[in-house]
Design an enzyme around this catalytic site. Structure first.
Site, PDB file in Angstrom:
ATOM      1  N   LEU A  59       0.847  -1.193   0.000  1.00 15.98           N
ATOM      2  CA  LEU A  59       0.000   0.000   0.000  1.00 15.98           C
ATOM      3  C   LEU A  59       0.880   1.240   0.000  1.00 15.98           C
ATOM      4  O   LEU A  59       1.971   1.242   0.579  1.00 15.98           O
ATOM      5  CB  LEU A  59      -0.921   0.009   1.220  1.00 15.98           C
ATOM      6  CG  LEU A  59      -1.874  -1.175   1.367  1.00 15.98           C
ATOM      7  CD1 LEU A  59      -2.953  -0.852   2.379  1.00 15.98           C
ATOM      8  CD2 LEU A  59      -2.492  -1.595   0.051  1.00 15.98           C
ATOM      9  N   GLY A  95       0.870  -5.180   1.309  1.00 22.50           N
ATOM     10  CA  GLY A  95      -0.154  -5.163   0.262  1.00 22.50           C
ATOM     11  C   GLY A  95       0.309  -5.864  -1.012  1.00 22.50           C
ATOM     12  O   GLY A  95      -0.511  -6.414  -1.758  1.00 22.50           O
ATOM     13  N   ASN A 154       4.337  -7.529   6.659  1.00 23.63           N
ATOM     14  CA  ASN A 154       5.232  -6.910   7.644  1.00 23.63           C
ATOM     15  C   ASN A 154       4.583  -5.743   8.392  1.00 23.63           C
ATOM     16  O   ASN A 154       5.265  -4.943   9.026  1.00 23.63           O
ATOM     17  CB  ASN A 154       6.506  -6.416   6.938  1.00 23.63           C
ATOM     18  CG  ASN A 154       6.222  -5.325   5.914  1.00 23.63           C
ATOM     19  OD1 ASN A 154       5.164  -5.316   5.300  1.00 23.63           O
ATOM     20  ND2 ASN A 154       7.148  -4.418   5.721  1.00 23.63           N
ATOM     21  N   GLU A 155       3.250  -5.634   8.325  1.00 26.69           N
ATOM     22  CA  GLU A 155       2.571  -4.461   8.880  1.00 26.69           C
ATOM     23  C   GLU A 155       3.007  -4.127  10.301  1.00 26.69           C
ATOM     24  O   GLU A 155       3.205  -2.968  10.655  1.00 26.69           O
ATOM     25  CB  GLU A 155       1.047  -4.656   8.858  1.00 26.69           C
ATOM     26  CG  GLU A 155       0.387  -4.431   7.503  1.00 26.69           C
ATOM     27  CD  GLU A 155       0.465  -5.634   6.586  1.00 26.69           C
ATOM     28  OE1 GLU A 155       1.193  -6.603   6.902  1.00 26.69           O
ATOM     29  OE2 GLU A 155      -0.195  -5.614   5.530  1.00 26.69           O
TER      30      GLU A 155
END
Ligand SMILES: CCCCC/C=C/C(=O)SCCNC(=O)CCNC(=O)[C@H](O)C(C)(C)COP(=O)(O)OP(=O)(O)OC[C@H]1O[C@@H](n2cnc3c(N)ncnc32)[C@H](O)[C@@H]1OP(=O)(O)O
Length: 289
Positions: free
Chosen positions: A95, A140, A164-165
């Site tokens: 993202l 994303g 990996n957020e």
């Protein structure tokens, strides 16, 4: 219904986009950020992500991608799509952080609806989706790959893939998590999601994040041969099976879609989350300098 309506909005937004040419019998249509090589006779299209520098999933990219995908979906001659990056080295950086940082709530809501739409359209696509992951693919970017029916990754230890957020101080939403759990299993997902792990190809293969790892120069030919195998299966039985496997998970997002947008807007608007994103963006800059 909601899905169709949102798609129409995106289609209208992009109706002025696009140029066409014919190359080697295959039709090529491109907007700025997505290039499509469409071989109608073979029923296969290659969609190349082309949003420099790192194929981040910006709102403009999402709009253009969804329009291109819809064009293919609406042409019954197309049965399969290979997703890949026009820039080997980075499949997608995920993202677009600039869409989630320093903007207003209306923008966050618009962006999140488009992200949901991307996932729903890909996850529920009737076409065969093969992902040729020719570069790094965090968050994303990994999610896009996870929506595909088959994933092939280039054997380059510099490339990584995963959600990996949590390393960014943000949280993968429930539908990212569900898609990941359904791919790798609960325990692996729980471990990887909490730590925000990114895996090189060999480990990604072991965990089932990707289905095959092949030498970098063979990713595209392998994607073509896998596509040929999948195309040998009758569409109606494959599609019904895919729908049976996927519908419940997609319906779960569709029924909570507005609440999920509100959750995202209030989460991403928090000062503490904006601060985390700021810190992460600074880290990315420092890495360069
Ligand atoms: C409730 C909230 C849930 C939201 C769920 C979120 C999902 C996500 O996808 S969050 C995004 C996660 N993505 C990442 O952590 C990737 C970050 N990027 C990288 O690690 C690297 O850029 C790379 C490995 C993908 C590529 O490395 P390299 O080729 O060395 O390129 P640079 O790092 O120099 O980057 C060039 C340029 O691009 C900017 N950039 C990188 N990633 C993003 C991004 N995701 N969004 C927006 N911009 C990005 C980077 O800052 C550089 O910009 P400039 O300094 O202005 O050139």
């Amino acid at each position: 219904m909601a899905l169709a309506a949102a798609g129409r909005v995106l289609l209208q937004a992009g109706s002025r986009l696009g140029r066409r040419e014919v190359v080697d019998g295959a039709r090529r249509f491109a907007n700025k950020r997505v290039e499509v090589e469409a071989d109608e006779a073979a029923g296969i299209a290659v969609m190349k992500l082309k949003n420099p520098p790192v194929n981040s999933l910006s709102l403009e990219f999402l709009t253009e991608f969804l329009i291109s995908l819809e064009k293919l979906e609406n042409n019954k001659n197309f049965r399969g799509v290979i997703l890949t990056s026009e820039r080997p080295g980075v499949f997608s950086a995920g993202l677009d952080l600039m869409e989630m940082y320093g903007r207003n709530p209306a923008h966050y809501a618009e962006y999140w609806r488009a992200v949901q739409e991307l996932w729903l359209r890909l996850y529920l696509s009737n076409m065969i989706l093969v992902c040729a992951i020719n570069g790094t693919s965090p968050a994303g970017g990994c999610l896009m790959a996870l929506t595909c029916d088959h994933r092939i990754m280039a054997d380059n230890p510099k490339y990584t893939i995963g959600l990996n957020e949590s390393q960014l101080g943000i949280v993968a939403p429930f539908w990212f998590k569900d898609n990941f759990v359904n791919t790798v299993g609960y325990r692996t997902a729980e471990h990887a999601l909490q730590l925000g792990l990114l895996f090189p190809p060999a480990e990604a293969l072991k965990l089932g994040i990707v289905d095959e790892v092949v030498p970098e120069d063979q990713v595209h030919s392998k994607a073509q041969s896998v596509m040929a195998q999948w195309m040998a299966i009758p569409d109606h039985s494959r599609q019904l099976t895919k729908n049976m496997m996927r519908k419940a998970m997609a319906d779960n997002l569709i029924k909570q879609r507005e609440a999920d947008i509100q959750n995202f807007v209030s989460f991403i608007s928090r000062d503490s989350i904006q601060k985390s994103l700021h810190t992460y963006l600074e880290k990315l800059k420092q890495k360069k300098g």
